[in-house]
Design a protein around this motif. Structure first.
Motif, PDB file in Angstrom:
ATOM      1  N   GLY A 181       0.819  -1.218   0.000  1.00  0.00           N
ATOM      2  CA  GLY A 181       0.000   0.000   0.000  1.00  0.00           C
ATOM      3  C   GLY A 181       0.840   1.248   0.000  1.00  0.00           C
ATOM      4  N   ALA A 182       1.922   1.236   0.797  1.00  0.00           N
ATOM      5  CA  ALA A 182       2.787   2.409   0.865  1.00  0.00           C
ATOM      6  C   ALA A 182       3.465   2.674  -0.472  1.00  0.00           C
ATOM      7  CB  ALA A 182       3.836   2.203   1.960  1.00  0.00           C
ATOM      8  N   VAL A 183       3.891   1.602  -1.146  1.00  0.00           N
ATOM      9  CA  VAL A 183       4.548   1.769  -2.447  1.00  0.00           C
ATOM     10  C   VAL A 183       3.604   2.431  -3.441  1.00  0.00           C
ATOM     11  CG1 VAL A 183       5.460   0.497  -4.441  1.00  0.00           C
ATOM     12  CG2 VAL A 183       6.176  -0.133  -2.121  1.00  0.00           C
ATOM     13  N   GLN A 184       2.356   2.005  -3.459  1.00  0.00           N
ATOM     14  CA  GLN A 184       1.390   2.576  -4.403  1.00  0.00           C
ATOM     15  C   GLN A 184       0.985   4.007  -4.017  1.00  0.00           C
ATOM     16  OE1 GLN A 184       0.678   0.999  -7.237  1.00  0.00           O
ATOM     17  NE2 GLN A 184       2.063  -0.626  -6.520  1.00  0.00           N
ATOM     18  N   LEU A 185       0.783   4.240  -2.721  1.00  0.00           N
ATOM     19  CA  LEU A 185       0.334   5.564  -2.276  1.00  0.00           C
ATOM     20  C   LEU A 185       1.442   6.617  -2.392  1.00  0.00           C
ATOM     21  CD1 LEU A 185      -1.760   4.493   0.856  1.00  0.00           C
ATOM     22  CD2 LEU A 185      -2.642   5.400  -1.297  1.00  0.00           C
ATOM     23  N   GLN A 186       2.697   6.188  -2.357  1.00  0.00           N
ATOM     24  CA  GLN A 186       3.800   7.139  -2.499  1.00  0.00           C
ATOM     25  C   GLN A 186       3.779   7.833  -3.855  1.00  0.00           C
ATOM     26  OE1 GLN A 186       7.311   4.861  -1.678  1.00  0.00           O
ATOM     27  NE2 GLN A 186       7.363   5.417   0.509  1.00  0.00           N
ATOM     28  N   GLN A 187       3.193   7.180  -4.858  1.00  0.00           N
ATOM     29  CA  GLN A 187       3.110   7.793  -6.181  1.00  0.00           C
ATOM     30  C   GLN A 187       2.234   9.047  -6.163  1.00  0.00           C
ATOM     31  OE1 GLN A 187       2.064   4.925  -9.233  1.00  0.00           O
ATOM     32  NE2 GLN A 187       2.957   3.244  -8.041  1.00  0.00           N
ATOM     33  N   PHE A 188       1.335   9.107  -5.185  1.00  0.00           N
ATOM     34  CA  PHE A 188       0.439  10.258  -5.060  1.00  0.00           C
ATOM     35  C   PHE A 188       0.782  11.133  -3.854  1.00  0.00           C
ATOM     36  CE2 PHE A 188      -1.762   6.564  -6.808  1.00  0.00           C
ATOM     37  CZ  PHE A 188      -2.152   7.051  -8.049  1.00  0.00           C
ATOM     38  N   GLY A 189       1.894  10.838  -3.226  1.00  0.00           N
ATOM     39  CA  GLY A 189       2.288  11.593  -2.042  1.00  0.00           C
ATOM     40  C   GLY A 189       1.358  11.393  -0.869  1.00  0.00           C
ATOM     41  N   ALA A 190       0.694  10.238  -0.820  1.00  0.00           N
ATOM     42  CA  ALA A 190      -0.300   9.982   0.233  1.00  0.00           C
ATOM     43  C   ALA A 190       0.068   8.757   1.054  1.00  0.00           C
ATOM     44  CB  ALA A 190      -1.687   9.806  -0.397  1.00  0.00           C
ATOM     45  N   GLU A 191       1.368   8.547   1.283  1.00  0.00           N
ATOM     46  CA  GLU A 191       1.769   7.347   2.007  1.00  0.00           C
ATOM     47  C   GLU A 191       1.261   7.321   3.446  1.00  0.00           C
ATOM     48  OE1 GLU A 191       5.336  10.188   1.803  1.00  0.00           O
ATOM     49  OE2 GLU A 191       3.765   9.410   0.487  1.00  0.00           O
ATOM     50  N   THR A 192       0.897   8.483   3.980  1.00  0.00           N
ATOM     51  CA  THR A 192       0.356   8.499   5.346  1.00  0.00           C
ATOM     52  C   THR A 192      -0.996   7.799   5.424  1.00  0.00           C
ATOM     53  OG1 THR A 192      -0.591  10.690   4.923  1.00  0.00           O
ATOM     54  CG2 THR A 192       1.577  10.607   5.993  1.00  0.00           C
ATOM     55  N   LEU A 193      -1.672   7.680   4.267  1.00  0.00           N
ATOM     56  CA  LEU A 193      -2.958   6.980   4.246  1.00  0.00           C
ATOM     57  C   LEU A 193      -2.800   5.465   4.378  1.00  0.00           C
ATOM     58  CD1 LEU A 193      -4.880   8.939   1.456  1.00  0.00           C
ATOM     59  CD2 LEU A 193      -5.065   9.183   3.935  1.00  0.00           C
ATOM     60  N   THR A 194      -1.563   4.999   4.457  1.00  0.00           N
ATOM     61  CA  THR A 194      -1.338   3.578   4.699  1.00  0.00           C
ATOM     62  C   THR A 194      -1.975   3.153   6.009  1.00  0.00           C
ATOM     63  OG1 THR A 194       0.764   3.719   3.506  1.00  0.00           O
ATOM     64  CG2 THR A 194       0.439   1.802   4.914  1.00  0.00           C
ATOM     65  N   VAL A 195      -2.005   4.059   6.976  1.00  0.00           N
ATOM     66  CA  VAL A 195      -2.659   3.754   8.258  1.00  0.00           C
ATOM     67  C   VAL A 195      -4.128   3.436   8.024  1.00  0.00           C
ATOM     68  CG1 VAL A 195      -3.198   4.626  10.546  1.00  0.00           C
ATOM     69  CG2 VAL A 195      -1.034   5.255   9.455  1.00  0.00           C
ATOM     70  N   ASN A 196      -4.810   4.266   7.246  1.00  0.00           N
ATOM     71  CA  ASN A 196      -6.222   4.021   6.939  1.00  0.00           C
ATOM     72  C   ASN A 196      -6.399   2.684   6.234  1.00  0.00           C
ATOM     73  OD1 ASN A 196      -5.440   6.902   6.984  1.00  0.00           O
ATOM     74  ND2 ASN A 196      -7.629   7.295   6.766  1.00  0.00           N
ATOM     75  N   LEU A 197      -5.521   2.418   5.265  1.00  0.00           N
ATOM     76  CA  LEU A 197      -5.634   1.191   4.479  1.00  0.00           C
ATOM     77  C   LEU A 197      -5.499  -0.037   5.364  1.00  0.00           C
ATOM     78  CD1 LEU A 197      -5.735  -0.227   1.704  1.00  0.00           C
ATOM     79  CD2 LEU A 197      -3.240  -0.024   1.633  1.00  0.00           C
ATOM     80  N   VAL A 198      -4.453  -0.066   6.176  1.00  0.00           N
ATOM     81  CA  VAL A 198      -4.209  -1.234   7.024  1.00  0.00           C
ATOM     82  C   VAL A 198      -5.332  -1.412   8.036  1.00  0.00           C
ATOM     83  CG1 VAL A 198      -2.682  -2.210   8.768  1.00  0.00           C
ATOM     84  CG2 VAL A 198      -1.715  -1.122   6.737  1.00  0.00           C
ATOM     85  N   GLY A 199      -5.738  -0.327   8.688  1.00  0.00           N
ATOM     86  CA  GLY A 199      -6.758  -0.425   9.727  1.00  0.00           C
ATOM     87  C   GLY A 199      -8.098  -0.900   9.197  1.00  0.00           C
ATOM     88  N   ARG A 200      -8.562  -0.301   8.115  1.00  0.00           N
ATOM     89  CA  ARG A 200      -9.907  -0.617   7.631  1.00  0.00           C
ATOM     90  C   ARG A 200      -9.969  -1.991   6.964  1.00  0.00           C
ATOM     91  NH1 ARG A 200     -13.793   3.923   5.563  1.00  0.00           N
ATOM     92  NH2 ARG A 200     -15.113   2.323   6.504  1.00  0.00           N
ATOM     93  N   ILE A 201      -8.959  -2.302   6.155  1.00  0.00           N
ATOM     94  CA  ILE A 201      -9.038  -3.564   5.412  1.00  0.00           C
ATOM     95  C   ILE A 201      -8.858  -4.778   6.330  1.00  0.00           C
ATOM     96  CG2 ILE A 201      -6.607  -3.898   4.784  1.00  0.00           C
ATOM     97  CD1 ILE A 201      -7.589  -4.576   1.972  1.00  0.00           C
ATOM     98  N   THR A 202      -8.089  -4.622   7.408  1.00  0.00           N
ATOM     99  CA  THR A 202      -7.911  -5.756   8.317  1.00  0.00           C
ATOM    100  C   THR A 202      -9.105  -5.936   9.242  1.00  0.00           C
ATOM    101  OG1 THR A 202      -6.662  -4.313   9.815  1.00  0.00           O
ATOM    102  CG2 THR A 202      -5.402  -5.673   8.289  1.00  0.00           C
ATOM    103  N   LEU A 203      -9.640  -4.852   9.762  1.00  0.00           N
ATOM    104  CA  LEU A 203     -10.769  -4.964  10.675  1.00  0.00           C
ATOM    105  C   LEU A 203     -12.048  -5.384   9.961  1.00  0.00           C
ATOM    106  CD1 LEU A 203     -10.220  -1.895  13.028  1.00  0.00           C
ATOM    107  CD2 LEU A 203     -10.188  -4.305  13.682  1.00  0.00           C
ATOM    108  N   ARG A 204     -12.255  -4.877   8.742  1.00  0.00           N
ATOM    109  CA  ARG A 204     -13.503  -5.174   8.023  1.00  0.00           C
ATOM    110  C   ARG A 204     -13.450  -6.502   7.277  1.00  0.00           C
ATOM    111  NH1 ARG A 204     -17.332  -1.090   6.838  1.00  0.00           N
ATOM    112  NH2 ARG A 204     -18.017  -2.429   5.129  1.00  0.00           N
ATOM    113  N   GLU A 205     -12.338  -6.765   6.594  1.00  0.00           N
ATOM    114  CA  GLU A 205     -12.331  -7.873   5.641  1.00  0.00           C
ATOM    115  C   GLU A 205     -11.271  -8.934   5.940  1.00  0.00           C
ATOM    116  OE1 GLU A 205     -14.447  -8.518   3.315  1.00  0.00           O
ATOM    117  OE2 GLU A 205     -15.611  -6.678   3.474  1.00  0.00           O
TER     118      GLU A 205
END
Length: 369
Positions: A181-205
């Protein structure tokens, strides 16, 4: 072919005849078998007067030649007559293999068989569910018959013993999600959103889904193999004979253990996956470990946790039902145990994924998307 089986055609007053000569034994007839089968033209008789030795194979070949060319067998000695009589009594004009239907008929027939088997399977599952409901009702009326020790034992097998492998799997999944997730989000300068990605995808799915798949492969298969083996060794029949319900003694403790422990294991897997993501965040993104965990509480809605907790017992129930149902269907031989164990795992994983898709649509419709 000196010393071997031979044949030749010759003309006589009654018509042409096939003269067999030499030893017609299983050890010699193979040399001329192909030529005998390719004889063209008719002959009125098969002459065995020059056959020096004959066994059952030779008699069968002579009988086959006579039948194929509508000829009679002549010149047979006493031994040959006995063998011919035995071969003729065992001879059958039936096809060796059943004729294969043409494809325009074979396909509908196979589809019909699949539909029939599916209908029979659905009826069997409904009957099995009915037995479980009756078993629960019986335990409610007679709580003293409930096997607490069996339930505790299954809780240990399904839950406690699974903690190491599920923890390792979840930790690695959290690392992979965070890293990719961090590798992909770094392309948009949004690597801090990795926290959102990890938290939501693990808890929900992924937390509860991967746990359900692991439990299906680990415990669902064990349920099917254990109960299936007991069916083969007639332990289940013995329980019925002495007045013990196999549903109450074998199935219900496993269903309760799997349903309850899936909640615990699903939440545990999600927490460990988040920890794995936090480790990657600390090492790769420069987000301190405890800051990552604190950020999780801010960006992940509480209902994401409830989504996972609602799915978990349903998935656990499906896994236990699949394992116990296929175990109770074992009959015949030990090969059936392996086949039913495989079917239990496959059907449980398939059902879990399908139900998860329905849950995703449902929670999106009620605003928990």
């Amino acid at each position: 072919m000196t010393g071997g089986a031979e044949f030749h055609l010759e003309d006589s007053e009654g018509g042409s005849r096939l003269v067999l000569s030499g030893p017609y034994l299983v050890s010699t007839i193979g040399e001329i078998d192909h030529e005998l089968r390719e004889i063209e033209g008719g002959f009125a008789s098969v002459d065995l007067s020059q056959v020096s030795e004959i066994d059952t194979v030779g008699a069968w070949m002579a009988c086959t030649l006579a039948t194929r060319h509508d000829a009679e067998i002549v010149g047979a000695g006493e031994r040959a007559q006995r063998l011919l009589k035995a071969v003729e009594s065992a001879n059958s004009e039936a096809e060796i293999a059943a004729p294969r239907l043409p494809i325009h008929r074979r396909v509908p027939v196979e589809i019909g068989k699949k539909v029939f088997n599916a209908g029979y399977g659905i009826a069997s599952v409904i009957g099995f569910l009915g037995q479980i409901i009756m078993g629960f009702g019986s335990l409610i009326r007679h709580p003293g018959r409930f096997r607490v020790k069996a339930l505790v034992h299954q809780l240990e097998l399904v839950g406690v013993n699974a903690l190491p492998i599920i923890g390792l799997m979840s930790f690695l999944i959290g690392i992979v999600i965070a890293q990719q997730g961090a590798v992909q989000l770094q392309q948009f300068g949004a690597e801090t959103l990795t926290v959102n990605l990890v938290g939501r995808i693990t808890l929900r799915e992924l937390g509860v889904l991967m746990t359900a798949i692991m439990v299906a492969g680990r415990s669902g298969s064990a349920f099917a193999a254990q109960i299936g083996t007991m069916k083969l060794t007639e332990e289940v029949d013995a329980m019925r004979t002495i007045g013990i319900s196999p549903i109450e003694a074998l199935v219900i403790p496993r269903i309760l253990a799997s349903t309850f422990m899936m909640v615990v294991l699903g939440f545990y897997a999600s927490v460990v996956a988040i920890i794995g993501g936090a480790v990657v965040g600390d090492l790769m993104l420069g987000i301190p470990f405890w800051t990552f965990l604190a950020r999780i509480q801010e960006v992940v809605p509480v209902y994401d946790m409830w989504v996972g907790l609602i799915k978990a017992p349903v998935f656990g129930l499906i896994v236990a039902l699949a394992g116990c149902y296929h175990g109770m269907q074992v009959s015949g031989n030990s090969e059936e145990v392996g086949r039913r164990t495989t079917m239990a795992v496959v059907s449980a994983i398939f059902a879990v994924i399908v139900i998860d898709a329905f849950f995703a649509v449902f929670f999106t419709e009620i605003g928990w998307g």
